[in-house]
Scaffold this motif. Structure first.
Motif: not given
Ligand SMILES: O=C(O)CCC(=O)C(=O)O
Length: 222
Positions: A62, A66, A189
């Protein structure tokens, strides 16, 4: 302010060690995070017999792929909201802990997580924050998967529509996720915060063993 403004939030009670906020993020931030999650196509499927079936994207992935999601995990805004909910000053858990910030994917029929506690590998108290990003059934409604928690001797069902926030003390609240069905998808998440994120050598080894099961061998040397 990227999250629902702190002043505008009716802080829910955390008496049962679990609390829900109906809206976690502003529409703009939720859309950015949704787009980042959609792009995470290479999920790392892990099959822990009888415990978990589904994919998990680790914190280290991530951090590369992200940025909005990771930036928000580390932000003061989110930390303050979660601290207010649990009534304690919290910090994010360390970069080398792959569970600090991850995305759980349920994408094949039967993907689920059995009853479990989130083990605490830290000196302080440790809290789990879930924000469902995708939860899609075949008919346009929510998937069949349910988050269940044991509360006062009963199983309580917690609806997980996108952009809700569920905060709980995972080491004390036993929880599970029931299987998704054919053609359904769910992406959640998951983040952890702690009152004191230091750990002892023994806790550090235990954390690595757990991460290896969920995230693969690279966790042994992180
Ligand atoms: O998918 C979810 O709702 C969260 C699952 C989870 O955190 C767990 O079972 O440990």
């Amino acid at each position: 302010m990227t999250v629902t403004a702190l002043d505008a939030i009716d802080i829910p009670s955390f008496e049962s060690k679990l609390a829900i906020l109906d809206t976690a993020l502003s529409p703009g931030l939720f859309a950015r995070i949704n787009a980042e999650v959609a792009a995470l196509i290479e999920t790392e499927r892990s099959y822990l017999l009888t415990h978990k079936k589904g994919g998990t994207v680790a914190y280290s992935t991530l951090r590369e792929r992200a940025p909005a999601l990771v930036g928000h995990y580390l932000s003061k805004d989110l930390r303050q909201i979660v601290s207010r909910i649990v009534g304690l000053e919290l910090s994010p858990t360390p970069l080398h802990d792959e569970s600090s910030c991850s995305v759980l994917f349920y994408e094949k029929p039967g993907d689920h997580i059995n009853w479990n506690y989130d083990h605490n590998f830290y000196r302080g108290r440790h809290f789990t924050v879930l924000i469902p990003v995708v939860n899609r059934g075949r008919d346009g409604g929510l998937s069949a998967a349910c988050l269940l928690a044991r509360q006062r001797g009963r199983e309580v069902e917690i609806a997980t529509p996108p952009n809700r926030m569920i905060v709980f003390e995972g080491a004390k609240v036993r929880h599970k996720v029931t299987p998704i069905g054919e053609g359904e998808r769910r992406a959640v998440w998951s983040m952890t915060y702690c009152t004191d994120p230091r750990n002892s050598a023994v806790q550090g080894v235990a954390r690595r063993v757990k991460d290896t099961a969920f995230f693969g061998l690279r966790s042994l040397w992180t």
